[in-house]
Design a protein around this motif. Structure first.
Motif, PDB file in Angstrom:
ATOM      1  N   SER A   1       1.012   3.584   2.040  1.00 34.49           N
ATOM      2  CA  SER A   1       1.585   3.681   3.380  1.00 34.49           C
ATOM      3  C   SER A   1       1.398   2.318   4.036  1.00 34.49           C
ATOM      4  O   SER A   1       0.331   1.727   3.938  1.00 34.49           O
TER       5      SER A   1
ATOM      6  N   MET B   1     -10.175  -3.566   5.354  1.00 30.19           N
ATOM      7  CA  MET B   1      -9.141  -2.641   4.879  1.00 30.19           C
ATOM      8  C   MET B   1      -9.068  -2.589   3.365  1.00 30.19           C
ATOM      9  O   MET B   1      -9.667  -3.390   2.667  1.00 30.19           O
ATOM     10  N   ARG B   2      -8.287  -1.610   2.890  1.00 30.52           N
ATOM     11  CA  ARG B   2      -8.063  -1.455   1.447  1.00 30.52           C
ATOM     12  C   ARG B   2      -6.697  -2.038   1.106  1.00 30.52           C
ATOM     13  O   ARG B   2      -5.737  -1.826   1.848  1.00 30.52           O
TER      14      ARG B   2
ATOM     15  N   ASN C   1       0.833  -1.202   0.000  1.00 30.39           N
ATOM     16  CA  ASN C   1       0.000   0.000   0.000  1.00 30.39           C
ATOM     17  C   ASN C   1       0.872   1.258   0.000  1.00 30.39           C
ATOM     18  O   ASN C   1       2.047   1.188   0.368  1.00 30.39           O
TER      19      ASN C   1
ATOM     20  N   ASN D   1       1.105   1.435   7.110  1.00 29.98           N
ATOM     21  CA  ASN D   1       0.227   1.372   8.275  1.00 29.98           C
ATOM     22  C   ASN D   1      -1.223   1.186   7.871  1.00 29.98           C
ATOM     23  O   ASN D   1      -1.727   1.879   7.002  1.00 29.98           O
ATOM     24  N   VAL D   2      -1.884   0.237   8.514  1.00 30.93           N
ATOM     25  CA  VAL D   2      -3.309   0.020   8.260  1.00 30.93           C
ATOM     26  C   VAL D   2      -4.102   0.357   9.520  1.00 30.93           C
ATOM     27  O   VAL D   2      -5.038   1.148   9.491  1.00 30.93           O
ATOM     28  N   ALA D   3      -3.700  -0.249  10.633  1.00 33.35           N
ATOM     29  CA  ALA D   3      -4.430  -0.003  11.870  1.00 33.35           C
ATOM     30  C   ALA D   3      -3.566  -0.372  13.057  1.00 33.35           C
ATOM     31  O   ALA D   3      -2.635  -1.176  12.951  1.00 33.35           O
ATOM     32  N   LYS D   4      -3.880   0.242  14.192  1.00 33.43           N
ATOM     33  CA  LYS D   4      -3.213  -0.098  15.442  1.00 33.43           C
ATOM     34  C   LYS D   4      -4.309  -0.301  16.483  1.00 33.43           C
ATOM     35  O   LYS D   4      -5.138   0.579  16.698  1.00 33.43           O
TER      36      LYS D   4
END
Lengths: 108, 154
Positions: free
Chosen positions: B98, B119-120, B96, B100-103
Motif C-alpha cells: 500500500s 518505516m518498512r 510497498n 500510504n506510510v504516514a500522514k
C-alpha cells in the motif's frame, strides 16, 4: 495489554520560544496483516493507527500510522515552548485500545 | 586421460548452467514496472491539481540494509504562523503493498515543520513526500532507497 508501554523524552526545563525536540517510542508489534507465523498462518492486522500530542489540552501534533510503519513506532517532532504545562500523548490501536502518558515541562 | 575428459565436460556443463541461470534471473528485472501507486495517490490527494517539486529536506538512507527499519526524517522551510504554515505531510512509497506510510498533521504551535519516524520498505523503491500548506498549495519531493532485505513479510 499492560506489556505495551509508551516512552517519551521531553526536556524538563526550557527557555521561552525555544524549539524543543520530543521523542516518543511505544512497544507494539505493528502486525501489518501480511506476516505469517511459524505455522504459516497469516497474523491478522493489528497496528497503532493514530498518535496525538496535546499541550495543556491544545492539539499540537497528530499522525495517522499505516501498516508500513515499523515495529515499535518511533516518532519525533518539535514544539515551540511558550508556557509551562503538561504534554498528553496518546496512541490508539486497531482494537480501539488507548495507551497514554503525560509529561510536565517547565518554561522560564 | 579419461579423467581429464570428464572434467572438461563438467566444466562446460557448469558454464551452461550459469548462463541459463543468469538468463532467468535477469528476466523479472527486465519486465517493465507497474503503474506508480504513489503518484496515483498524490493525484488523488491533490484532486488532480498535482504538486510542485520543491526543495524539501528529506533524509533517507541511500541503501537500507534492513527494510524493516528505515529511518525517515524531513524538514521544511515554513514560518509556521497562523496565516502561513504546513498543515499536513504525507509519506508515500511506490513499491510497498500500500503506498500510504504516514500522514502528519502539523500546527503553528510546533514552531517548525520537521518530524522523524521509521518505516518498512518491501523492496528498492522511491519514497515521496507530499506537503499541503494551510492555503491549499501542494509541494512534493522524492528520494530513491535501495533495499537489501525487504521488510513487509509475506
Amino acid at each position: 495489554m499492560s506489556s505495551i508501554k509508551p516512552r517519551v523524552k521531553v526536556p524538563k526545563e526550557v527557555s521561552i520560544d525555544e524549539i524543543v525536540e520530543i521523542k516518543t517510542l511505544i512497544r507494539h508489534p505493528m502486525h501489518s496483516g501480511r506476516m505469517k507465523d511459524a505455522d504459516g498462518q497469516t497474523i491478522p492486522r493489528q497496528i497503532i493507527n493514530f498518535f496525538s500530542a496535546k499541550f495543556n489540552g491544545k492539539d499540537v501534533f497528530k499522525m495517522d500510522l499505516e501498516p508500513s510503519i515499523s515495529t515499535n513506532p518511533y516518532i519525533v517532532f518539535q514544539y515551540k515552548a511558550k508556557e509551562s504545562g503538561t504534554f498528553d500523548f496518546e496512541w490508539i490501536d486497531d482494537s480501539g485500545e488507548k495507551y497514554s502518558i503525560s509529561k510536565k515541562m517547565a518554561v522560564s | 586421460m579419461k579423467l581429464k575428459k570428464l572434467r572438461k565436460i563438467s566444466r562446460r556443463n557448469a558454464l551452461q548452467l550459469i548462463a541459463a541461470f543468469t538468463g532467468t534471473a535477469m528476466l523479472p528485472s527486465m519486465s517493465f514496472s507497474q503503474p506508480n501507486k504513489a503518484l496515483d495517490r498524490i493525484n488523488e490527494i491533490t484532486k488532480g491539481l498535482g504538486a510542485t517539486e520543491s526543495d524539501i529536506y528529506l533524509d533517507l538512507p541511500e541503501i537500507a540494509e534492513n527494510g524493516n527499519q528505515v529511518k525517515v526524517s524531513f524538514e521544511m522551510d515554513s514560518p509556521m504562523t497562523e496565516s502561513d504554515h504546513v498543515k499536513t505531510v504525507y509519506i508515500l512509497a511506490d513499491g510497498n503493498p500500500s503506498p500510504n506510510v504516514a500522514k502528519f498533521y502539523f500546527t503553528p504551535e510546533m514552531g517548525s515543520c520537521s518530524a522523524t519516524t521509521r518505516m518498512r520498505l518491501s523492496k528498492t523503491q522511491n519514497v515521496y513526500l507530499l506537503a499541503e500548506n494551510n492555503n491549499g498549495q501542494f509541494l512534493m519531493t522524492n528520494a530513491k532507497v535501495k533495499v537489501t532485505i525487504g521488510g513487509c513479510g509475506g
